[in-house]
Scaffold this active site. Structure first.
Site, PDB file in Angstrom:
ATOM      1  CG  HIS A  39     -29.076   1.462   6.860  1.00 46.59           C
ATOM      2  ND1 HIS A  39     -28.719   1.623   8.189  1.00 46.59           N
ATOM      3  CD2 HIS A  39     -29.824   0.332   6.814  1.00 46.59           C
ATOM      4  CE1 HIS A  39     -29.218   0.628   8.901  1.00 46.59           C
ATOM      5  NE2 HIS A  39     -29.902  -0.160   8.092  1.00 46.59           N
ATOM      6  NE  ARG A  77       9.899  -5.046   5.613  1.00 47.75           N
ATOM      7  CZ  ARG A  77       8.718  -4.530   5.269  1.00 47.75           C
ATOM      8  NH1 ARG A  77       8.597  -3.829   4.155  1.00 47.75           N
ATOM      9  NH2 ARG A  77       7.654  -4.704   6.025  1.00 47.75           N
ATOM     10  N   PRO A 115     -16.462  -3.971   0.054  1.00 54.91           N
ATOM     11  CG  PRO A 115     -17.037  -1.723  -0.213  1.00 54.91           C
ATOM     12  CD  PRO A 115     -17.238  -2.903   0.678  1.00 54.91           C
ATOM     13  CD  GLU A 116     -11.093  -6.444  -0.491  1.00 56.29           C
ATOM     14  OE1 GLU A 116     -10.082  -5.787  -0.775  1.00 56.29           O
ATOM     15  OE2 GLU A 116     -11.294  -6.940   0.623  1.00 56.29           O
ATOM     16  NE  ARG A 166     -20.582  -4.107   9.627  1.00 57.74           N
ATOM     17  CZ  ARG A 166     -19.693  -5.085   9.680  1.00 57.74           C
ATOM     18  NH1 ARG A 166     -19.555  -5.890   8.661  1.00 57.74           N
ATOM     19  NH2 ARG A 166     -18.937  -5.254  10.753  1.00 57.74           N
TER      20      ARG A 166
END
Ligand code: ZN
Length: 271
Positions: free
Chosen positions: A91, A152, A2-3, A110
């Site tokens: 799970h 940078r 998931p983002e 997981r």
């Protein structure tokens, strides 16, 4: 994994069913997530009403009068509602019981996710305190990004994926936004003009906003039925398309590795 757009979709999916409800109990079947689930979570939550459901970076924040329940979905975590008494899968690690007979269920094959309790202000927590601005907020703008990039030599893609600079721009969205902005991912961050950064800021906001809009179609999955919302498939321009033709110019997209992550770009369109 998931983002940010998926976590935002989770927040929007659970908010209307959780806000104003009172927690009546917590069942923890597996406390060993990325960090241990606190032993006293049930005592902390019982009898408390949910005041708000929000998101910071990829954390779901469920605010109560005396603190905040913080959930991170890790690689494979899901949050959704089931009726009390619904069969428990292998799970399904944590159930939060509510005063309307529903359970907010946390499932995570997981176990890289987290269920934590924060006392006091969430923003002061060590996991949140050092984070950069939200990418869709007004604080993420060209003047800000230019200042963070100044001098940078790190690749611009690394700058964009640094949570201290801006949160929630994961690998997929960094690839997509840099392609849309026509900027080579390996270009030194300090060597990009203001004008090009202005374009990049717009593209980051655009790619995340359209992903969130796509996620909107999955909102109904958070409640009822078989109840397990999936993560949405998105149409991507470059990510996962190495070797295929660039959608703009037709030349083959190239792939390089940056910080162990796949970077895909068009050597002709991105400079
Ligand atoms: Zn191209």
């Amino acid at each position: 994994m998931p983002e940010l757009p998926e976590v935002e979709t989770v927040c929007r999916g659970i908010r209307p069913h959780l806000q104003g409800r009172v927690f009546t109990g917590v069942t923890v079947r597996q406390p060993q997530l990325r960090w241990p689930v606190p032993d006293d979570l049930a005592q902390r939550l019982a009898g408390q009403r949910v005041l708000a459901v929000s998101r910071r970076a990829k954390y779901v924040l469920i605010s109560l009068a005396e603190g905040c329940l913080m959930v991170h979905l890790g690689m494979s975590g899901r949050l959704f509602f089931v009726a009390a008494g619904t069969a428990v899968g292998k799970h399904d690690h944590v159930d939060f019981a509510l005063d309307n007979g529903q359970l907010l269920r946390y499932t995570d094959p997981r176990r890289f996710g987290a269920v934590l309790w924060l006392e006091g202000e969430a923003e002061a927590h060590p996991l949140l305190g050092h984070l950069g601005p939200e990418p869709l907020s007004a604080d993420f703008n060209v003047a800000y990004l230019l200042a963070r990039a100044k001098g940078r030599s790190v690749p611009v893609k690394s700058l964009l994926m640094d949570g201290r600079v801006v949160v929630g721009v994961g690998n997929i969205y960094a690839n997509e936004a840099l392609y849309m902005a026509g900027i080579r991912p390996d270009r030194a961050a300090g060597k990009i003009s203001r004008q090009r950064y202005a374009r990049l800021v717009d593209c980051v906001k655009q790619v995340l906003t359209s992903a969130i809009a796509q996620g909107g179609t999955t909102l109904k999955d958070f409640v009822g039925g078989d109840g397990r919302p999936g993560y949405f498939k998105q149409e991507l321009l470059v990510y996962g398309r190495a070797g295929l033709p660039c959608p703009a110019c037709g030349s083959a997209l190239r792939e390089i590795r940056q910080a162990q992550r796949s970077t895909v770009f068009c050597a002709r369109c991105q400079r």
